[in-house]
Design an enzyme around this catalytic site. Structure first.
Site, PDB file in Angstrom:
ATOM      1  N   GLY B  50       0.901  -1.140   0.000  1.00 24.97           N
ATOM      2  CA  GLY B  50       0.000   0.000   0.000  1.00 24.97           C
ATOM      3  C   GLY B  50       0.938   1.187   0.000  1.00 24.97           C
ATOM      4  N   CYS B  51       0.409   2.368  -0.191  1.00 22.60           N
ATOM      5  CA  CYS B  51       1.270   3.544  -0.191  1.00 22.60           C
ATOM      6  C   CYS B  51       1.805   3.772   1.222  1.00 22.60           C
ATOM      7  CB  CYS B  51       0.475   4.744  -0.666  1.00 22.60           C
ATOM      8  SG  CYS B  51       1.484   6.137  -1.088  1.00 22.60           S
TER       9      CYS B  51
END
Lengths: 415, 140
Positions: B50-51
Site C-alpha cells: 500500500g502507499c
C-alpha cells in the site's frame, strides 16, 4: 472581495480571519474540523471563492483572442493577476511570470526546456536529499534523456543540508541546481541565499521549489537573485490547477517552448512556425483562466494580512506545537533544523504513522501520514513515514491543544 | 460456517459498539491477536504494497481449501486484515472468488477500502481473489 480583512499592524485577528474561511465551520464525524493538512492544500477564503463565482457570472470568455468586450475584460483581469504575482515576488518584469498548472508542471517545463537547450552528455544537475518527488523525477527523466548525471546534496540528522558537501559538488559540469526553499516533510528552511551565491560563483543557475515557502515567508526574487522559482496556487489559498514559474528573462528567452499550440505562436505555416514572445511562448492553449485570475485574489488576501505577520504567528504556532507534542512519551520530531517553517513531522516509537492518522481523523483532526512524496528522505531516516502537521494562519493554539490530546489518546490506544 | 455466516457474525459483534472508539479498540485488539505469519513467509514476494502500510499475505492450499495467514506493519490495518482473513480463510477457491465482502460496509469501515487510504487492504482482498482464481483454474 473581502478587502475588509485588515489586521492590526503586528498581530493577526485569528477569530476574524477564521470567518473568512467557510470550510472551517464544517464538522467531520460530528466534531469541528481541525485542519492541519495545509501543506497538502490550503483552504480558500471567501475572497477567492467569490472571485471564482464572479468570473463565471461576469467575465467568462477566452483570453488574448476575442475582439469583443468580455474577452477584453477577461484578458485584462488575467494580465492584472500576472502583475500581482510579479509584485508579490518582486520580479523585474511581468513577462518573467509564466502561468503553469502547478509546481510540478513548472518544474517539468524547466527540466524539459532548459534541459533541451543547455544540458549535454556528461553534464550534472544537483538536487537535495529532502526533495519532493516532483523535484526529483523530472530531473531523472531529463538526465536520462540527455545522458547527464543527477547529484544529491546530503543532509545531517537534523534535516539540514550539508553545505560543505554541497560546495564539494560544484564544478563546471554542473548546469543547474534545483532545491526546495522549505522542505514539505521536515519544514527545514534551506539557506537558499547562500546556495544561490555559491552557485553563481560557478555561473550555475538555481531553481527554487517554493511550494512550501511563498505562503509562509516573504520572497523577493531580485534580492535572492534566483534564476527560477516555482510555486502552486492551491497552497497559497488560491484555486487548484494553477502554478507559477518565475524565470529570469535572460534564461527564459533562450529556452525553447515546452508545448506547442494556440496562443504561443507568432506565425504558423506548414513549413515553419515562429514563436511568440515571453510569457506567451510558454502558455500554449487556453489557460485555466479562472484560476489564473483568482490566484491574484488569493495573493491580495495574503498580502493584506501581511507575510511578516503571518510568518511570526505561524512560527509561534510551530513552537507551541513542538513543545506540546514533544511532551508526549516516545514521540520524536523528524526534522529539527534551526530554521523551520510551517511543518511539524513526527513519529511515535512502536506506532505506525498510519494508525495515528486514522484515529486523529476520527477526532476530526486532519493531518497527513505517510512518506509525503519524499521516499528517499524516509529511507535516510529509516522510517516508513511520519505524521505531518502543517500550519496555516487560521490555525489556533486551542487546535494545537486538541491535536496534542488527540495524539496522546491515539498513542494510548495503540500501545 | 459459510463466508456469509462469518460476515453476519462480524456484523453482529460490531453492532454492540456504541461509538467509533469502542469499534477501533476492538479492531486494534484483533490486530494484536492476529496469529503471526511465519517468518519464512514474511518476504518481499508476499508483500502487498500500500502507499502507507505494508501487508504480507500467504496462502496455503490443503484438501481443497485455502488457508490465509497475513500481517501488517500498521496495527489498524492488521486488525482489518484479520477480519478479512477470518471471513475468507478455510474456504474453497470457488467460494472465495465469488465472495461479496459486504461486512466492511455494514460495520461502518467502508472508508478503509477507499483508494486514498492506500493501506493495502483493498490490494490484499484483490490478491486473495487472484490466488483463489489461480487455484480454481488449476483445479479445473
Amino acid at each position: 472581495m473581502s478587502t475588509d480583512v485588515m489586521v492590526a499592524p503586528t498581530t493577526l485577528d485569528i477569530e476574524k480571519i477564521r470567518k473568512d474561511f467557510p470550510i472551517l465551520e464544517r464538522k467531520v464525524y460530528g466534531k469541528p474540523l481541525v485542519y492541519f493538512d495545509n501543506g497538502a492544500t490550503a483552504q480558500k477564503p471567501w475572497a477567492v471563492i467569490r472571485a471564482i463565482e464572479d468570473y463565471y457570472t461576469q467575465l467568462n470568455s477566452n483570453v488574448h483572442r476575442g475582439v469583443h468586450h468580455l474577452s477584453q475584460q477577461a484578458t485584462d483581469a488575467y494580465e492584472a493577476s500576472r502583475r500581482k504575482v510579479q509584485a508579490f515576488l518582486h520580479a523585474r518584469h511581468e513577462h518573467e511570470v509564466i502561468f503553469t498548472k502547478g509546481t510540478t508542471d513548472a518544474i517539468n517545463l524547466v527540466a524539459y526546456s532548459y534541459g533541451k537547450q543547455f544540458i549535454k552528455e556528461g553534464d550534472e544537475v544537483i538536487i537535495s536529499a529532502m526533495e519532493h518527488h516532483s523535484n526529483i523525477v523530472p530531473w531523472q527523466i531529463m538526465c536520462e534523456d540527455r545522458k547527464a548525471t543527477l547529484k544529491v546534496i546530503p543532509i545531517n540528522e537534523k534535516g539540514e543540508l550539508k553545505m560543505d558537501a554541497f560546495k564539494a559538488l560544484l564544478n563546471d559540469k554542473v548546469k543547474l541546481i534545483s532545491v526546495a526553499y522549505v522542505s514539505n516533510t521536515l519544514g527545514t528552511i534551506n539557506p537558499v541565499k547562500d546556495i544561490i551565491a555559491l552557485a553563481h560563483q560557478h555561473t550555475i543557475p538555481v531553481l527554487l521549489d517554493a511550494a512550501q515557502a511563498v505562503q509562509h515567508i516573504p520572497v523577493d526574487v531580485q534580492e535572492l537573485d534566483v534564476d527560477f522559482l516555482v510555486f502552486s496556487g492551491h497552497k497559497i489559498y488560491g484555486p487548484t490547477g494553477i502554478g507559477i514559474l518565475y524565470g529570469k528573462e535572460e534564461w527564459l528567452n533562450q529556452m525553447p517552448p515546452y508545448q506547442g499550440g494556440g496562443s504561443m505562436i507568432k506565425q504558423v505555416t506548414f513549413e515553419k512556425t515562429t514563436y511568440h514572445d515571453l510569457p506567451f511562448r510558454f502558455e500554449a492553449g487556453t489557460p485555466n483562466i479562472e484560476a489564473c485570475i483568482c490566484l491574484g485574489n488569493a495573493i491580495d488576501y495574503v498580502t493584506a494580512l501581511g507575510l511578516p505577520a503571518i510568518q511570526q504567528y505561524e512560527h509561534e504556532l510551530l513552537e507551541y506545537a513542538t513543545t506540546k507534542l514533544t511532551a508526549i512519551d516516545k514521540l520524536k520530531v523528524i526534522g529539527t533544523a534551526e530554521q523551520k517553517s510551517g511543518v511539524l513531522s513526527f513519529i511515535v516509537e512502536g506506532v505506525h504513522p498510519y494508525d495515528v492518522g486514522v484515529l486523529l481523523d476520527k477526532l476530526g483532526i486532519a493531518v497527513r501520514t505517510g512518506h509525503h512524496c519524499t521516499q528517499p528522505l524516509m529511507e535516510i531516516f529509516g522510517i516508513p513515514g511520519t505524521v505531518r502537521v502543517s500550519f496555516a494562519f487560521y490555525n489556533t493554539k486551542e487546535e494545537v491543544d486538541q491535536l496534542a490530546a488527540g495524539v496522546a489518546r491515539a498513542v494510548a490506544m495503540l500501545t | 460456517m459459510t463466508i456469509n455466516d462469518i460476515q453476519d457474525e462480524l456484523i453482529d459483534e460490531f453492532s454492540m459498539f456504541g461509538d467509533w472508539m469502542e469499534k477501533y479498540e476492538y479492531i486494534i485488539q484483533l490486530g494484536k491477536e492476529l496469529p503471526l505469519i511465519k517468518d519464512e513467509y514474511k518476504v518481499d514476494e508476499n508483500l502487498i504494497r500500500g502507499c502507507q502500510a505494508k501487508v504480507w499475505l500467504h496462502a496455503d492450499f490443503q484438501d481443497g481449501l485455502i488457508h490465509f495467514t497475513a500481517d501488517s506493519d500498521a496495527i489498524i490495518t492488521k486488525g482489518l486484515v484479520s477480519m478479512v482473513v477470518r471471513v475468507l480463510s478455510g474456504h474453497t477457491p470457488d467460494e472465495i472468488v465469488h465472495a461479496e465482502l459486504y461486512f466492511v460496509d455494514k460495520v461502518g469501515l467502508r472508508e478503509h477500502l477507499s483508494v486514498t487510504r492506500s493501506n493495502g487492504l483493498l490490494s490484499m482482498i484483490k490478491q486473495m481473489k487472484v490466488y483463489a482464481l489461480a487455484l480454481k483454474t488449476k483445479a479445473s
